[in-house]
Design a protein around this motif. Sequence first.
Motif, PDB file in Angstrom:
ATOM      1  N   ASP A 128       0.827  -1.211   0.000  1.00 50.04           N
ATOM      2  CA  ASP A 128       0.000   0.000   0.000  1.00 50.04           C
ATOM      3  C   ASP A 128       0.861   1.261   0.000  1.00 50.04           C
ATOM      4  N   ALA A 129       2.015   1.191   0.608  1.00 46.87           N
ATOM      5  CA  ALA A 129       2.882   2.363   0.683  1.00 46.87           C
ATOM      6  C   ALA A 129       3.571   2.676  -0.637  1.00 46.87           C
ATOM      7  N   GLU A 130       3.534   1.711  -1.584  1.00 46.11           N
ATOM      8  CA  GLU A 130       4.245   1.901  -2.850  1.00 46.11           C
ATOM      9  C   GLU A 130       3.352   1.764  -4.079  1.00 46.11           C
ATOM     10  N   ASP A 131       2.055   1.527  -3.896  1.00 41.25           N
ATOM     11  CA  ASP A 131       1.202   1.310  -5.068  1.00 41.25           C
ATOM     12  C   ASP A 131       0.801   2.633  -5.710  1.00 41.25           C
ATOM     13  N   GLU A 132      -0.079   2.554  -6.726  1.00 39.49           N
ATOM     14  CA  GLU A 132      -0.458   3.735  -7.512  1.00 39.49           C
ATOM     15  C   GLU A 132      -1.319   4.720  -6.729  1.00 39.49           C
ATOM     16  N   PHE A 133      -1.887   4.295  -5.585  1.00 41.07           N
ATOM     17  CA  PHE A 133      -2.817   5.144  -4.843  1.00 41.07           C
ATOM     18  C   PHE A 133      -2.200   5.700  -3.564  1.00 41.07           C
ATOM     19  N   ALA A 134      -0.920   5.443  -3.338  1.00 44.21           N
ATOM     20  CA  ALA A 134      -0.296   5.865  -2.084  1.00 44.21           C
ATOM     21  C   ALA A 134      -0.311   7.380  -1.920  1.00 44.21           C
ATOM     22  N   ASN A 135      -0.138   8.135  -3.022  1.00 47.41           N
ATOM     23  CA  ASN A 135      -0.104   9.594  -2.932  1.00 47.41           C
ATOM     24  C   ASN A 135      -1.429  10.179  -2.465  1.00 47.41           C
ATOM     25  N   HIS A 139      -2.180  12.287   1.201  1.00 46.43           N
ATOM     26  CA  HIS A 139      -2.626  13.667   0.956  1.00 46.43           C
ATOM     27  C   HIS A 139      -1.626  14.460   0.109  1.00 46.43           C
ATOM     28  N   ALA A 140      -0.784  13.760  -0.656  1.00 47.07           N
ATOM     29  CA  ALA A 140       0.153  14.460  -1.541  1.00 47.07           C
ATOM     30  C   ALA A 140      -0.531  14.912  -2.825  1.00 47.07           C
ATOM     31  N   VAL A 141      -1.574  14.211  -3.245  1.00 48.49           N
ATOM     32  CA  VAL A 141      -2.307  14.518  -4.479  1.00 48.49           C
ATOM     33  C   VAL A 141      -3.798  14.510  -4.177  1.00 48.49           C
ATOM     34  N   SER A 142      -4.522  15.460  -4.756  1.00 55.36           N
ATOM     35  CA  SER A 142      -5.980  15.499  -4.619  1.00 55.36           C
ATOM     36  C   SER A 142      -6.628  14.917  -5.870  1.00 55.36           C
ATOM     37  N   PRO A 143      -7.699  14.164  -5.723  1.00 60.58           N
ATOM     38  CA  PRO A 143      -8.358  13.579  -6.898  1.00 60.58           C
ATOM     39  C   PRO A 143      -8.937  14.657  -7.816  1.00 60.58           C
ATOM     40  N   PRO A 220      -1.896   8.119 -14.634  1.00 60.74           N
ATOM     41  CA  PRO A 220      -1.717   7.956 -16.088  1.00 60.74           C
ATOM     42  C   PRO A 220      -1.460   6.514 -16.531  1.00 60.74           C
ATOM     43  N   ASN A 221      -1.093   5.623 -15.612  1.00 60.36           N
ATOM     44  CA  ASN A 221      -0.624   4.289 -16.001  1.00 60.36           C
ATOM     45  C   ASN A 221      -1.486   3.150 -15.457  1.00 60.36           C
ATOM     46  N   GLY A 222      -2.731   3.412 -15.133  1.00 68.72           N
ATOM     47  CA  GLY A 222      -3.599   2.348 -14.662  1.00 68.72           C
ATOM     48  C   GLY A 222      -3.506   2.192 -13.153  1.00 68.72           C
ATOM     49  N   PRO A 223      -4.192   1.187 -12.622  1.00 71.84           N
ATOM     50  CA  PRO A 223      -4.904   0.095 -13.306  1.00 71.84           C
ATOM     51  C   PRO A 223      -6.264   0.527 -13.864  1.00 71.84           C
ATOM     52  N   THR A 224      -6.904  -0.413 -14.584  1.00 75.68           N
ATOM     53  CA  THR A 224      -8.203  -0.184 -15.202  1.00 75.68           C
ATOM     54  C   THR A 224      -9.169  -1.268 -14.745  1.00 75.68           C
ATOM     55  N   ALA A 225     -10.410  -0.893 -14.453  1.00 71.93           N
ATOM     56  CA  ALA A 225     -11.425  -1.850 -14.006  1.00 71.93           C
ATOM     57  C   ALA A 225     -12.717  -1.593 -14.774  1.00 71.93           C
ATOM     58  N   LEU A 226     -13.411  -2.681 -15.089  1.00 76.45           N
ATOM     59  CA  LEU A 226     -14.711  -2.611 -15.774  1.00 76.45           C
ATOM     60  C   LEU A 226     -15.761  -3.183 -14.844  1.00 76.45           C
ATOM     61  N   TYR A 227     -16.813  -2.410 -14.564  1.00 80.58           N
ATOM     62  CA  TYR A 227     -17.871  -2.826 -13.638  1.00 80.58           C
ATOM     63  C   TYR A 227     -19.199  -2.908 -14.382  1.00 80.58           C
ATOM     64  N   ARG A 228     -20.026  -3.842 -13.961  1.00 79.42           N
ATOM     65  CA  ARG A 228     -21.397  -3.951 -14.485  1.00 79.42           C
ATOM     66  C   ARG A 228     -22.334  -3.244 -13.514  1.00 79.42           C
ATOM     67  N   HIS A 262      -9.118  -5.723  -1.694  1.00 77.60           N
ATOM     68  CA  HIS A 262      -8.406  -4.614  -1.036  1.00 77.60           C
ATOM     69  C   HIS A 262      -7.901  -3.606  -2.066  1.00 77.60           C
ATOM     70  N   ARG A 263      -7.407  -4.113  -3.185  1.00 82.51           N
ATOM     71  CA  ARG A 263      -6.892  -3.221  -4.240  1.00 82.51           C
ATOM     72  C   ARG A 263      -8.039  -2.467  -4.915  1.00 82.51           C
ATOM     73  N   VAL A 264      -9.147  -3.156  -5.173  1.00 79.64           N
ATOM     74  CA  VAL A 264     -10.306  -2.487  -5.779  1.00 79.64           C
ATOM     75  C   VAL A 264     -10.870  -1.437  -4.825  1.00 79.64           C
ATOM     76  N   GLY A 265     -10.880  -1.743  -3.530  1.00 79.34           N
ATOM     77  CA  GLY A 265     -11.359  -0.777  -2.556  1.00 79.34           C
ATOM     78  C   GLY A 265     -10.512   0.489  -2.517  1.00 79.34           C
ATOM     79  N   ARG A 266      -9.196   0.333  -2.611  1.00 82.32           N
ATOM     80  CA  ARG A 266      -8.320   1.504  -2.659  1.00 82.32           C
ATOM     81  C   ARG A 266      -8.537   2.297  -3.951  1.00 82.32           C
ATOM     82  N   MET A 267      -8.859   1.595  -5.040  1.00 85.82           N
ATOM     83  CA  MET A 267      -9.129   2.273  -6.307  1.00 85.82           C
ATOM     84  C   MET A 267     -10.401   3.110  -6.200  1.00 85.82           C
TER      85      MET A 267
END
Length: 288
Positions: A128-135, A139-143, A220-228, A262-267
């Motif tokens: 979690d400390a190194e994945d794409e959502f850590a920033n 609070h380093a980046v705002s959505p 800019p580099n994913g991940p990507t998820a498709l939901y129904r 857990h990864r989808v929840g962080r996304m």
Amino acid sequence: GDRGDRGARNGGNKRFLRGDDDDGGDGEGRGDRGEKRLKRTKGAVNTVGKHTSGIKNKMARSELYGKLRHAKALDKKNKRVSRQKDEERALAAGETPKPRQVPKTIENQRVKDETFVEAGDEEVAEEDAEDEFANYFSHAVSPKIIITTSRKPSGEMFRFLENLFTVIPNAYYYSRRAYHLQEIVKHAAQRDFTDLLVFNENRKFSQGAKINGLLHIHLPNGPTALYRLSSLVLSKKIRNHGRATSHYPELILNNFSTRLGHRVGRMFASVFPQKPEFQAGSLLFSST
């Protein structure tokens, strides 16, 4: 004469043999069918519908069905009242009441596997400390969200987006037009958008447009998820609904307990600012 006698004898033998086969076959067949019927009835659940399914008259069947349902509900209520009185009596006497039966649910019947994430898992914490959502969680980046649709969206889609913008803060709508997704992703990344949400709907406009899918691309580099998407209900159709405010909502993630969950929840969480204002209420994402 001899031919007639031989024919009669052969016919008699054939009838005799055929009779033996029929008797044995019928006996074994009946036995097999009887055993199958016993097995089916042994494991069957005795319901109100099975008591009334044999009645051909609709009025008589409905009347009996209502009486049986009422009797079953009354019996259930009497058992509940009796159980409550027994608990009160036991507590008054200083005894421990009988434990209540826990109903079976999807949550308590779920079998944990090797991908289940336990609280305090150091390996997951390092990821979690190194994945794409850590920033976002630091609070380093705002959505900053860009929202678009499939080509030629319907009026139902715009009514849905009107509701969606009251839920997701810092979101911007851009018309799809004839752009390909690769072009939208490129331009969104250049303009510092963090996520792209693409909502899709079916093409059966004769039956009414229906929103049925969401493509979530983390920039800019994913991940990507498709939901129904299914069972969408707009706020106007919710009885006694409140009005949305400009506060940031509190996000609740329920049952995202496996590594993938857990990864989808962080996304999901990365779409919302990590500073909830509790006056706004809560958003619940539940995984079944």
